[in-house]
Design an enzyme around this catalytic site. Structure first.
Site, PDB file in Angstrom:
ATOM      1  N   ASN A  10       0.872  -1.178   0.000  1.00  0.00           N
ATOM      2  CA  ASN A  10       0.000   0.000   0.000  1.00  0.00           C
ATOM      3  C   ASN A  10       0.906   1.225   0.000  1.00  0.00           C
ATOM      4  OD1 ASN A  10      -1.777   2.061   0.487  1.00  0.00           O
ATOM      5  ND2 ASN A  10      -2.361   1.384   2.547  1.00  0.00           N
ATOM      6  N   LYS A  12       0.071   4.250  -0.253  1.00  0.00           N
ATOM      7  CA  LYS A  12      -0.567   5.438   0.342  1.00  0.00           C
ATOM      8  C   LYS A  12      -0.362   6.643  -0.587  1.00  0.00           C
ATOM      9  CE  LYS A  12      -0.084   3.195   4.774  1.00  0.00           C
ATOM     10  NZ  LYS A  12       0.012   3.294   6.221  1.00  0.00           N
ATOM     11  N   HIS A  90      -9.356   1.189   4.837  1.00  0.00           N
ATOM     12  CA  HIS A  90      -8.097   1.375   5.574  1.00  0.00           C
ATOM     13  C   HIS A  90      -8.345   2.333   6.740  1.00  0.00           C
ATOM     14  CE1 HIS A  90      -4.006   2.522   6.555  1.00  0.00           C
ATOM     15  NE2 HIS A  90      -3.617   1.434   5.923  1.00  0.00           N
ATOM     16  N   GLU A  92      -6.744   4.731   7.770  1.00  0.00           N
ATOM     17  CA  GLU A  92      -6.505   6.139   7.429  1.00  0.00           C
ATOM     18  C   GLU A  92      -7.720   6.734   6.714  1.00  0.00           C
ATOM     19  OE1 GLU A  92      -2.726   5.495   5.538  1.00  0.00           O
ATOM     20  OE2 GLU A  92      -1.854   5.022   7.487  1.00  0.00           O
ATOM     21  N   GLU A 160      -5.086  -4.773  10.559  1.00  0.00           N
ATOM     22  CA  GLU A 160      -4.082  -3.732  10.771  1.00  0.00           C
ATOM     23  C   GLU A 160      -4.393  -2.985  12.064  1.00  0.00           C
ATOM     24  OE1 GLU A 160      -2.122  -2.674   6.709  1.00  0.00           O
ATOM     25  OE2 GLU A 160      -3.705  -1.255   7.171  1.00  0.00           O
ATOM     26  N   GLY A 166       2.882   2.323  10.779  1.00  0.00           N
ATOM     27  CA  GLY A 166       3.887   3.377  10.652  1.00  0.00           C
ATOM     28  C   GLY A 166       4.614   3.705  11.933  1.00  0.00           C
ATOM     29  N   SER A 206       3.746  -2.109  10.297  1.00  0.00           N
ATOM     30  CA  SER A 206       5.184  -2.205  10.568  1.00  0.00           C
ATOM     31  C   SER A 206       5.787  -3.554  10.168  1.00  0.00           C
ATOM     32  CB  SER A 206       5.471  -1.879  12.042  1.00  0.00           C
ATOM     33  OG  SER A 206       5.084  -0.546  12.335  1.00  0.00           O
TER      34      SER A 206
HETATM   35  P1  13P Z   1       3.279   0.426   7.621  1.00  0.00           P
HETATM   36  O1  13P Z   1       3.759  -0.874   7.003  1.00  0.00           O
HETATM   37  O2  13P Z   1       4.009   1.620   7.110  1.00  0.00           O
HETATM   38  O3  13P Z   1       3.211   0.325   9.109  1.00  0.00           O
HETATM   39  O4  13P Z   1       1.763   0.625   7.112  1.00  0.00           O
HETATM   40  C1  13P Z   1       0.877  -0.423   7.216  1.00  0.00           C
HETATM   41  C2  13P Z   1      -0.337  -0.080   6.443  1.00  0.00           C
HETATM   42  O5  13P Z   1      -1.094   0.793   6.817  1.00  0.00           O
HETATM   43  C3  13P Z   1      -0.586  -0.830   5.203  1.00  0.00           C
HETATM   44  O6  13P Z   1      -1.868  -0.601   4.725  1.00  0.00           O
END
Ligand code: 13P
Length: 244
Positions: A10, A12, A90, A92, A160, A166, A206
């Site tokens: 992803n 983003k 997601h 976010e 997640e 992150g 992560s």
């Molecule tokens: P990270 O791998 O940067 O922690 O992000 C995970 C994520 O949100 C994947 O959709």
């Protein structure tokens, strides 16, 4: 038999046309990966990257096929641009755009209508985990975010934990196993063991080359949804290798 491992990236809100060089580097290093790979760049890059070495997915879609929704894109548009999948719900999107479970469910139906695999995301906040509400939260998200009609081919679920995204922090292997066992059972109770047994359950938050192998070894983990580490060929490649 366990479903084939899926490693999904992803990106983003990262990536420009020049990022195709990263995918070319990845393809050179992993000409025949031992797992399925999916790359989800920003929607501006879906058409440019589709038809290359890796299947391409979107990161969100509207639930309608077309209409007066400025700034949105539909599942049909993603499919038309060459995507085969779309990430939906997601955390976010849920946090930044107020997406509810009901909206996620509608978007998942839209993905299926357009012939896309829906990668539906669920996950608890840190406060919910601290309060001992993790499984209740995941259960309610699964119930309300996934519409009827799921199959092993059209649904992927990504767990997640919001606090692991992150941050460099991950749940313990036991904590991941507990949630994934719970998700498999919850999906089995609703869709039957045959369908639920084939749905890929990804862990996300992560994931990096150094922890991927131990996460993939967990019984009901069938891959990863990778954020930051999917932006570098070496890191994403390391995670793909760990799937073998
Ligand atoms: P990270 O791998 O940067 O922690 O992000 C995970 C994520 O949100 C994947 O959709």
């Amino acid at each position: 038999m366990s479903p084939r491992t899926l490693v999904a990236g992803n990106w983003k809100m990262n990536g420009l046309k020049a990022s195709s060089a990263m995918l070319e580097e990845l393809a050179r290093a992993h000409p025949s990966p031992v797992c399925d790979v999916l790359v989800c760049p920003p929607s501006t890059l879906v058409a440019a990257f589709a038809g290359g070495a890796f299947p391409i997915g979107g990161q969100d879609c509207h639930w309608k096929a077309s209409g007066a929704h400025t700034g949105d894109i539909s599942a049909e548009m993603l499919a038309d641009a060459g995507a085969s999948a779309v990430i939906i719900g997601h955390s976010e999107r849920r946090a930044d755009h107020g997406e509810t479970d009901a909206m996620v469910s509608n978007k998942t139906e839209a993905a299926w209508r357009a012939g896309l695999v829906a990668v539906v995301c669920v996950g608890e906040t840190e406060a919910e985990r601290d309060a001992g509400e993790t499984l209740a939260r995941i259960g309610s998200q699964l119930a309300a975010s996934i519409p009827d009609g799921a199959t092993a081919a059209n649904l992927v679920v990504a767990y997640e934990p919001v606090w692991a995204i992150g941050t460099g922090r991950t749940p313990s292997l036991e904590e991941i196993a507990e949630v994934h066992d719970f998700m498999r059972k919850t999906l089995s109770d609703r869709f039957g063991a045959d369908i639920a047994g084939g749905v890929r359950l990804l862990y996300g938050g992560s994931v990096k080359p150094s922890n991927a192998a131990e996460i993939f070894a967990i019984k009901n983990v069938n891959g990863a949804l990778v954020g930051g580490a999917s932006l570098k060929a070496e890191d994403f490649g390391g995670i793909i290798s760990a799937a073998g």
